[in-house]
Design an enzyme around this catalytic site. Structure first.
Site, PDB file in Angstrom:
ATOM      1  N   LYS A 185      14.046 -14.696  -9.406  1.00  0.00           N
ATOM      2  CA  LYS A 185      13.802 -13.669 -10.442  1.00  0.00           C
ATOM      3  C   LYS A 185      12.880 -14.233 -11.520  1.00  0.00           C
ATOM      4  CE  LYS A 185      14.877 -11.186  -8.569  1.00  0.00           C
ATOM      5  NZ  LYS A 185      15.148 -10.374  -7.489  1.00  0.00           N
ATOM      6  N   ASN A 194      -2.020   2.584   5.499  1.00  0.00           N
ATOM      7  CA  ASN A 194      -1.083   1.528   5.117  1.00  0.00           C
ATOM      8  C   ASN A 194      -0.611   0.853   6.404  1.00  0.00           C
ATOM      9  OD1 ASN A 194       2.431   1.678   4.259  1.00  0.00           O
ATOM     10  ND2 ASN A 194       1.072  -0.037   4.089  1.00  0.00           N
ATOM     11  N   GLY A 195      -0.804  -0.449   6.502  1.00  0.00           N
ATOM     12  CA  GLY A 195      -0.390  -1.178   7.702  1.00  0.00           C
ATOM     13  C   GLY A 195      -1.466  -2.177   8.083  1.00  0.00           C
ATOM     14  N   GLU A 220       9.147 -14.931 -10.122  1.00  0.00           N
ATOM     15  CA  GLU A 220       8.304 -13.810  -9.685  1.00  0.00           C
ATOM     16  C   GLU A 220       7.900 -12.892 -10.826  1.00  0.00           C
ATOM     17  OE1 GLU A 220      10.114 -11.351  -6.594  1.00  0.00           O
ATOM     18  OE2 GLU A 220      12.044 -11.437  -7.578  1.00  0.00           O
ATOM     19  N   GLU A 232      18.657 -17.120  -6.249  1.00  0.00           N
ATOM     20  CA  GLU A 232      18.233 -15.780  -6.665  1.00  0.00           C
ATOM     21  C   GLU A 232      17.740 -15.809  -8.120  1.00  0.00           C
ATOM     22  OE1 GLU A 232      17.479 -13.125  -5.284  1.00  0.00           O
ATOM     23  OE2 GLU A 232      17.702 -11.528  -6.751  1.00  0.00           O
ATOM     24  N   CYS A 240       0.819  -1.202   0.000  1.00  0.00           N
ATOM     25  CA  CYS A 240       0.000   0.000   0.000  1.00  0.00           C
ATOM     26  C   CYS A 240       0.862   1.264   0.000  1.00  0.00           C
ATOM     27  CB  CYS A 240      -0.954   0.102   1.198  1.00  0.00           C
ATOM     28  SG  CYS A 240      -2.090  -1.257   1.281  1.00  0.00           S
ATOM     29  N   ARG A 253       4.039  -0.015  -4.850  1.00  0.00           N
ATOM     30  CA  ARG A 253       3.787  -0.464  -3.481  1.00  0.00           C
ATOM     31  C   ARG A 253       2.511  -1.276  -3.353  1.00  0.00           C
ATOM     32  NH1 ARG A 253       6.753   2.040   0.411  1.00  0.00           N
ATOM     33  NH2 ARG A 253       5.223   1.363   1.931  1.00  0.00           N
ATOM     34  N   HIS A 256      19.742 -36.489  -4.770  1.00  0.00           N
ATOM     35  CA  HIS A 256      18.924 -36.774  -3.587  1.00  0.00           C
ATOM     36  C   HIS A 256      17.452 -36.475  -3.845  1.00  0.00           C
ATOM     37  CE1 HIS A 256      22.451 -37.577  -1.114  1.00  0.00           C
ATOM     38  NE2 HIS A 256      23.019 -36.576  -1.787  1.00  0.00           N
ATOM     39  N   TRP A 288      -2.640  -2.812  -1.653  1.00  0.00           N
ATOM     40  CA  TRP A 288      -2.153  -4.187  -1.769  1.00  0.00           C
ATOM     41  C   TRP A 288      -2.911  -4.927  -0.675  1.00  0.00           C
ATOM     42  CZ3 TRP A 288       0.178  -7.987   1.147  1.00  0.00           C
ATOM     43  CH2 TRP A 288       0.797  -9.020   0.450  1.00  0.00           C
ATOM     44  N   LYS A 347       6.540  -4.024  -3.418  1.00  0.00           N
ATOM     45  CA  LYS A 347       7.959  -3.714  -3.249  1.00  0.00           C
ATOM     46  C   LYS A 347       8.408  -3.803  -1.800  1.00  0.00           C
ATOM     47  CE  LYS A 347      11.935  -2.282  -4.634  1.00  0.00           C
ATOM     48  NZ  LYS A 347      12.706  -3.312  -5.334  1.00  0.00           N
TER      49      LYS A 347
HETATM   50  C1  F1P Z   1      12.755  -7.884   0.561  1.00  0.00           C
HETATM   51  C2  F1P Z   1      11.976  -8.357  -0.672  1.00  0.00           C
HETATM   52  C3  F1P Z   1      12.727  -8.037  -1.962  1.00  0.00           C
HETATM   53  C4  F1P Z   1      11.844  -8.333  -3.163  1.00  0.00           C
HETATM   54  C5  F1P Z   1      10.516  -7.588  -3.075  1.00  0.00           C
HETATM   55  C6  F1P Z   1       9.829  -7.893  -1.775  1.00  0.00           C
HETATM   56  O1  F1P Z   1      12.745  -6.490   0.594  1.00  0.00           O
HETATM   57  O2  F1P Z   1      11.797  -9.738  -0.570  1.00  0.00           O
HETATM   58  O3  F1P Z   1      13.900  -8.777  -2.022  1.00  0.00           O
HETATM   59  O4  F1P Z   1      12.488  -7.959  -4.356  1.00  0.00           O
HETATM   60  O5  F1P Z   1      10.754  -6.221  -3.243  1.00  0.00           O
HETATM   61  O6  F1P Z   1      10.710  -7.688  -0.662  1.00  0.00           O
HETATM   62  P1  F1P Z   1      13.808  -5.626   1.372  1.00  0.00           P
HETATM   63  O7  F1P Z   1      13.794  -6.034   2.814  1.00  0.00           O
HETATM   64  O8  F1P Z   1      15.148  -5.857   0.748  1.00  0.00           O
HETATM   65  O9  F1P Z   1      13.324  -4.214   1.191  1.00  0.00           O
END
Ligand code: F1P
Length: 584
Positions: A468, A100-101, A471, A464, A2, A27, A487, A74, A579
């Site tokens: 990528k 937001n929260g 997601e 990683e 959010c 966000r 295994h 979100w 994010k």
């Molecule tokens: C951790 C994280 C990111 C991912 C996405 C959601 O965020 O898992 O690695 O790309 O943005 O959150 P942060 O703690 O590094 O901000």
């Protein structure tokens, strides 16, 4: 998780808020809405969908008035639909709130609010009704403070009231900054949304409540009236634009030749001080979530190989299981791009209770995590607006390497090696490389599964890479340590299964693993400095030992991006993700 934005000033609020909504869309992009005071009435428009789609239906800029609030959602409580979108109004329609929260006690509060009628399934709506209830005896500003003091959980809240020419704001646990220009105030979860208007900001603290009219007053629920300094932001408006790239993700991948240089521009004295503390610590934990956790894992190999030092990489969300090992002499390195990730903050607070020392590696200078830390190393990567971490991931790994070399007493050697990466990254992100990887993406487009293998430092790189790919392209991608193949995972390999294999210099074992999958019909994509016969496709990366993880992830970031674009997906906003994960 959010984004919220608010404005009070001489200009028409709706245009500024719409721009803010677009810039905060990373966000949360389930739903969006805005509420503006127009001639003593609240005009509220909102809906489910992306900002642009909703705007086409409701025409946000048609709303007049100079005081307003807006929200990108979100979803956490309640499904994605028009009613659950913010802003939320009280029964009278005179109070509008964005949040937001998570309000943990919203159900109890709702029960106490007898006679109020709730329209949505959200926890946030309760705030509007709480203010309405308090306004039976108090003016809007005082009613807001009283309402906020009843909330449990985390919040960044903005509220307006039809007859009061002010914006009220409060924060605890969720980010909220105030932008200050000569004649206006902006409120936002993140600075980019108002950078076109002002670079002067006030970073709010937990429990701060703000009243903004012609002037601003800040009241802290614990400390009473407070004054907070006005800081200047270094980011330029251009850093927040796409610079001719179609998506932020690609722009941010290409920026890495530059961001890697900026990451290592640290005061030597600070790096050496942290290295000394790490050496002397009794128990070091590296904690993070998502890509940041993969940087922790890479860090643990680097500390072992370069500094000959044992550290414990732990997922922040699992850290509570380890906290009984913590002592005053323990050290935590918390890695987070945003510095707002709820699990990371919770882990850090648990460690602080045991008086352990907290060092953070953060991109956002003024984040909750930097405030909670004893010392911080800033990534200096500039704003990362694609939901996926790319440039901040490589910056995190670079900082881990820098610390490992410093602990080993090889600071100069490490710095020289890190500085040399610039040209290699420049070549890896060239148009030619991007086109080649687009061709490979076409070959992989209709695959349901992609497997990734790595050993040693290349194992976290494999994790990683799989993250990528999945997601952003929604193709199931899974990584395994090469040694684990027999295994279980080998059973998955059939004719044509794509397997990406990260190869480090002279690692015969991983080549043996590549052979094992090849024998079972796999299509082997090698990421390596050298071409091996068993590769069906070779992605050439420069020869590098300890710093290989920084270079080798880059082509797979590009591959993941190309897969998303070819599938017609928005790489900057993958479904269901956000994010900054400010809820647990
Ligand atoms: C951790 C994280 C990111 C991912 C996405 C959601 O965020 O898992 O690695 O790309 O943005 O959150 P942060 O703690 O590094 O901000």
């Amino acid at each position: 998780m959010c984004g919220i934005i608010g404005y009070i000033g001489p200009e028409r609020a709706s245009g500024i808020l719409l721009k803010g909504l677009k810039s905060l869309e990373y966000r949360g992009y389930d739903s969006a809405g805005m509420a503006v005071i127009d001639s003593g009435r609240i005009i509220c428009k909102k809906g489910a969908g992306k900002v642009e789609e909703i705007n086409k239906k409701v025409d946000f800029p048609s709303i007049e008035g100079n005081i307003g609030i807006a929200h990108n959602r979100w979803a956490t409580h309640g499904k994605v639909n028009d009613v659950n979108a913010h802003p939320h109004l009280d029964c009278s329609g005179n109070i509008a709130v964005v949040h937001n929260g998570i309000i943990e006690n919203f159900e109890e509060l709702k029960k106490e609010l007898k006679g109020h009628s709730f329209k949505s399934e959200t926890d946030s709506e309760v705030i509007a009704h709480l203010i309405e209830e308090e306004m039976k005896d108090l003016p809007f500003d005082k009613a807001f403070i009283k309402a906020i003091s009843k909330l449990k959980g985390s919040y960044a809240v903005l509220a307006i009231e039809a007859k009061s020419n002010k914006v009220m704001a409060a924060r605890k646990g969720s980010p909220l900054v105030v932008g200050v220009s000569s004649d206006a105030f902006f409120f936002s979860s993140d600075i980019p949304s108002f950078i076109d208007w002002t670079k002067k900001v006030i970073y709010l603290h937990d429990y701060d409540v703000v009243e903004a009219g012609k002037e601003i007053k800040i009241y802290n629920l614990k400390d009473g009236f407070v004054s907070r300094p006005i800081d200047s932001v270094e980011w330029k408006a251009e850093q927040i634009k796409k610079d001719g790239f179609e998506h932020y993700m690609l722009k941010e991948i290409v920026e890495q030749s530059d961001t890697i240089r900026r990451a290592i521009q640290q005061k030597r004295e600070l790096v050496e001080r942290i290295a000394k503390q790490l050496k002397e610590a009794r128990g070091v934990f590296l904690i993070g979530c998502g890509s940041s956790y993969h940087a922790c894992l890479t860090g643990s190999y680097l500390f072992s190989k370069v500094a000959k030092m044992h550290v414990n990489p732990v997922l922040a969300s699992e850290f509570k299981n380890y906290k009984h090992f913590l002592k005053k002499e323990s050290m935590i390195i918390a890695i987070s791009q945003s510095g707002e990730t709820a699990d990371v903050l919770e882990a850090v607070r648990a460690a602080k209770e045991k008086q352990s020392k907290i060092i953070s590696i953060v991109n956002r200078a003024a984040s909750s995590l930097t405030r909670e830390s004893h010392e911080s190393l800033l990534m200096n990567a500039g704003p990362e607006l694609s939901v996926l971490s790319t440039k901040t991931y490589t910056s995190q790994v670079a900082l881990m390497a820098m610390l490992a070399y410093t602990i080993a007493g090889r600071y100069d050697e490490g710095m020289a090696k890190l500085k040399k990466l610039y040209m290699d990254i420049y070549n890896l992100t060239s148009r030619n490389m991007r086109d080649r990887l687009r061709a490979l993406a076409k070959r992989l487009l209709n695959e349901e599964h992609i497997y990734v293998l790595g050993r040693s430092l290349q194992y976290p790189t494999a994790l990683e890479a799989a993250l990528k790919i999945k997601e952003v392209s929604y193709i199931h991608a899974e990584a395994f340590a090469g040694g684990e193949l027999k295994h279980g995972p080998l059973a998955l390999i059939k004719k044509g299964s794509p397997v990406i294999v990260f190869v480090s210099k002279d690692d015969k074992d991983i080549i043996a693993n590549a052979n094992e999958v090849k024998t079972r019909g796999a299509y082997v994509i090698g990421v390596s400095h050298k071409n091996y016969d068993i590769f069906d496709y070779w992605i050439k990366t420069p020869e590098s030992e300890e710093l290989g993880p920084i270079l080798q992830i880059i082509p797979i970031q590009i591959l993941a991006y190309q897969l998303a674009v070819l599938k017609g997906l928005d790489p900057d906003r993958p479904r269901n993700l956000a994010k900054s994960v400010t809820v647990k």
